[in-house]
Design a protein around this motif. Structure first.
Motif, mmCIF file in Angstrom:
data_model
loop_
_atom_site.group_PDB
_atom_site.id
_atom_site.type_symbol
_atom_site.label_atom_id
_atom_site.label_comp_id
_atom_site.label_asym_id
_atom_site.label_seq_id
_atom_site.Cartn_x
_atom_site.Cartn_y
_atom_site.Cartn_z
ATOM 1 N N MET A 89 0.698 -1.164 -0.128
ATOM 2 C CA MET A 89 0.176 -0.175 0.075
ATOM 3 C C MET A 89 0.979 1.189 -0.140
ATOM 4 S SD MET A 89 -3.046 1.226 2.979
ATOM 5 C CE MET A 89 -1.807 2.026 4.276
ATOM 6 N N PHE A 90 2.105 0.782 0.243
ATOM 7 C CA PHE A 90 3.118 2.676 1.219
ATOM 8 C C PHE A 90 3.945 2.608 -0.093
ATOM 9 C CE2 PHE A 90 2.163 2.198 5.163
ATOM 10 C CZ PHE A 90 1.475 2.781 5.704
ATOM 11 N N MET A 91 3.882 1.191 -0.244
ATOM 12 C CA MET A 91 4.961 1.122 -1.849
ATOM 13 C C MET A 91 3.784 2.294 -2.939
ATOM 14 S SD MET A 91 6.665 -1.397 -2.310
ATOM 15 C CE MET A 91 7.404 -1.985 -3.898
ATOM 16 N N GLY A 92 2.675 1.817 -3.494
ATOM 17 C CA GLY A 92 1.587 2.317 -4.309
ATOM 18 C C GLY A 92 1.639 4.177 -3.960
ATOM 19 N N LYS A 93 2.237 4.566 -2.881
ATOM 20 C CA LYS A 93 1.890 6.177 -2.323
ATOM 21 C C LYS A 93 3.127 6.438 -2.652
ATOM 22 C CE LYS A 93 -1.972 5.893 0.319
ATOM 23 N NZ LYS A 93 -1.944 5.707 1.875
ATOM 24 N N GLY A 94 4.195 5.815 -3.724
ATOM 25 C CA GLY A 94 5.354 5.821 -3.686
ATOM 26 C C GLY A 94 6.625 5.711 -3.463
ATOM 27 N N SER A 95 6.454 5.223 -1.672
ATOM 28 C CA SER A 95 7.532 5.344 -0.563
ATOM 29 C C SER A 95 8.173 3.957 -1.778
ATOM 30 C CB SER A 95 7.221 4.839 0.057
ATOM 31 O OG SER A 95 6.405 5.738 1.132
ATOM 32 N N ALA A 96 9.998 3.966 -1.410
ATOM 33 C CA ALA A 96 10.830 2.675 -1.853
ATOM 34 C C ALA A 96 10.327 1.948 -0.815
ATOM 35 C CB ALA A 96 12.535 3.322 -1.927
ATOM 36 N N TYR A 97 10.607 0.904 -1.526
ATOM 37 C CA TYR A 97 10.342 -0.403 -0.287
ATOM 38 C C TYR A 97 11.388 -1.118 1.100
ATOM 39 C CZ TYR A 97 10.443 -5.258 1.340
ATOM 40 O OH TYR A 97 9.447 -6.699 1.989
ATOM 41 N N ASN A 98 12.461 -0.173 0.836
ATOM 42 C CA ASN A 98 12.384 -0.107 2.936
ATOM 43 C C ASN A 98 11.806 0.645 3.771
ATOM 44 O OD1 ASN A 98 13.832 1.794 1.816
ATOM 45 N ND2 ASN A 98 15.368 1.846 2.294
#
Length: 525
Positions: free
Chosen positions: A458-467
């Motif tokens: 969900m957070f990656m879908g908002k543009g965050s890198a995996y870590n």
């Protein structure tokens, strides 16, 4: 009886006296809770710390608890009308001074003075209303008074929220001034005093009794209000106040039982009905103030509501109680035994607490609370008037005023005890529940991995890198666990309050048949 009969009024005079007394009782009770929602604004305006602000509430409560047991005696010394009028004047002037305070300790001092005036209003208003009605109408008189006492604590937060949001914090005190002036003038014009034959000279006044009473209840109130904040017996001040409260209580009981002219007539507690009623009044205060405190706390901390929204949620419950009062008054007048009404009230309040325990989740909304709070209103309506009439039903003459003072003090102490217990329990058990939940969060379990992976995506879908997304997912999981731990603590509190009420039921039913029959001329001071 002739003196008592001479106080009875009819028609418009009785209506004016009733409205005046209920207004005064409402003023006093609303002022115990109206300040709660203004503390943030006061903090910024007066440059005070949070613990200093706590004294704004504590000072008022301590003054209340000290003055209530002395009210019967002071009424006899100065005449009830004069004492009531003076109390209204003290309350009104100190309200103005509170609004004009320029620093926190000025405000605390004026709140203490306001509490000395306010505490007297409650018990004296109760006695005035009762004696203004003829014997056959006194159950109804008590019901009218009860509406003010039960509705008052709930009106405080939304009223306070409105004035703080739309004006500024001094207006929560200024609102008392026009009402106070009107009540003062109406009291001088219409309220009558019974004739007292036992005034004491200054030499006979029980000064030691007054000192020991102040020591006992002042220290106890401080321990209850500040204990959790100061980590209980790890604080030197709490230890000293606990010892002072114990010694003050012991010396007070010794003095009042041995002195010829005691400030508080403890001998009246030999009356079984009053002794049982005093305990039940304590439990009622515990439930009334405890639940009025915990619901706004829950809706603000878990559901993110404003103080005004949280206060408004409680209004349907209070209105239900208010509507119940005349019905209960009629039932008592028709001779329904109070002990059955009280037992039913305790059972219904247990049902409300159990229902709250069962519905609480992090996503519980207003619609889930609404009907439960209506049930709470019905339970409180069944408790207030019958407990008071039961407590005072076999007392005579001057003893009624003494008994009314006891029940008033015990309701206040029950509320303080309940709030102290609830705040302590929630803060201690939040950590225990959290530790327990974390121990079950095994990262090797598929469901935990699946939840963590879903949040990360969900957070990656908002543009965050995996870590970064993985770190955010862990934080969100931690927040979710913390919130669930708080909900579990609140669930425990609701269940605990309910069980206290349930335990009371068999004791109520054990009251001797006939002991609770109310003589109409005493029905509920």
């Amino acid at each position: 009886m002739s003196d008592s009969d001479s106080l009875v009024e009819y028609g418009w005079k009785r209506a004016i006296i009733t409205i005046t007394a209920i207004l005064c009782a409402l003023l006093e009770i609303i002022d115990t809770t109206i300040v709660n929602v203004a503390l943030n604004d006061m903090q910024g305006n007066l440059g005070a710390t949070l613990s200093e602000l706590g004294w704004v509430i504590t000072a008022y409560a301590i003054a209340n608890v000290i003055i209530v047991p002395m009210t019967s005696w002071l009424s006899q010394q100065f005449g009830r009308r004069n004492y009531f009028a003076a109390s209204i004047l003290i309350f009104t002037i100190s309200s103005f001074l509170c609004g004009n305070a320029t620093n926190i300790w000025e405000l605390v001092f004026f709140r203490f003075i306001q509490g000395l005036g306010g505490g007297a209003l409650l018990v004296t208003a109760q006695t005035i209303i009762t004696e203004t009605y003829p014997p056959e109408k006194r159950g109804m008189a008590q019901a009218l008074y009860g509406m003010g006492v039960i509705v008052g604590p709930t009106l405080g937060p939304p009223l306070g929220g409105y004035f703080v949001d739309n004006y500024s914090w001094p207006y929560i005190f200024y609102i008392n001034i026009p009402v106070g002036i009107a009540a003062f003038l109406l009291t001088l014009q219409f309220v009558k005093s019974p004739k007292y034959s036992n005034k004491k000279s200054v030499k006979e006044v029980d000064w030691w009794g007054i000192l020991f009473l102040c020591m006992a209840v002042g220290s106890l109130q401080y321990v209850l209000e500040k204990g959790q904040e100061d980590n209980w017996f790890e604080s030197t001040a709490i230890v000293i106040c606990s010892v002072t409260a114990f010694m003050g209580t012991y010396l007070f009981f010794w003095r009042e039982l041995t002195y010829e002219h005691p400030i508080v007539n403890l001998r009246v507690l030999r009356n079984n009905n009053l002794a049982i009623g005093t305990i039940m009044t304590f439990v009622l205060g515990f439930g009334l103030f405890g639940s009025t405190f915990i619901i706004p706390l829950y809706t603000q901390s878990i559901m993110g509501w404003t103080a005004t929204q949280a206060g408004l949620l409680l209004i349907p419950s209070s209105l239900t109680t208010g509507l119940m009062m005349p019905i209960i008054g009629q039932l008592l007048q028709r001779g329904v035994p109070q002990k059955y009404l009280v037992a039913l009230g305790f059972l219904i309040f247990f049902g409300y607490s159990l229902g709250s325990y069962l519905i609480l989740t992090p996503s519980t909304g207003e619609e889930h609370f609404f009907w439960l709070l209506i049930i709470r209103g019905v339970g409180l309506g069944l408790l207030f008037v019958p407990i008071t009439t039961l407590s005072l039903s076999t007392l005579k003459g001057k003893e009624i005023g003494d008994g009314a003072a006891f029940t008033g003090m015990m309701r206040q102490l029950g509320g303080s005890f309940g709030i102290a217990l609830i705040t302590t329990y929630i803060s201690r058990h939040n950590m225990l529940h959290r530790a327990d939940l974390v121990s079950h969060l095994d990262p090797t379990k598929p469901e935990v991995q699946s939840r963590l992976e879903g949040l990360t995506q969900m957070f990656m879908g908002k543009g965050s890198a995996y870590n970064v997304a993985h770190e955010q997912a862990l934080q969100m999981l931690d927040l979710s666990v913390t919130k669930q731990a708080v909900v579990l603590s609140y669930m425990d509190v609701f269940l605990g309050i309910g069980l206290v009420f349930l335990v009371c039921v068999p004791f109520v039913l054990l009251i001797k048949k006939g002991a609770g029959k109310v003589k109409a001329d005493m029905a509920a001071h």
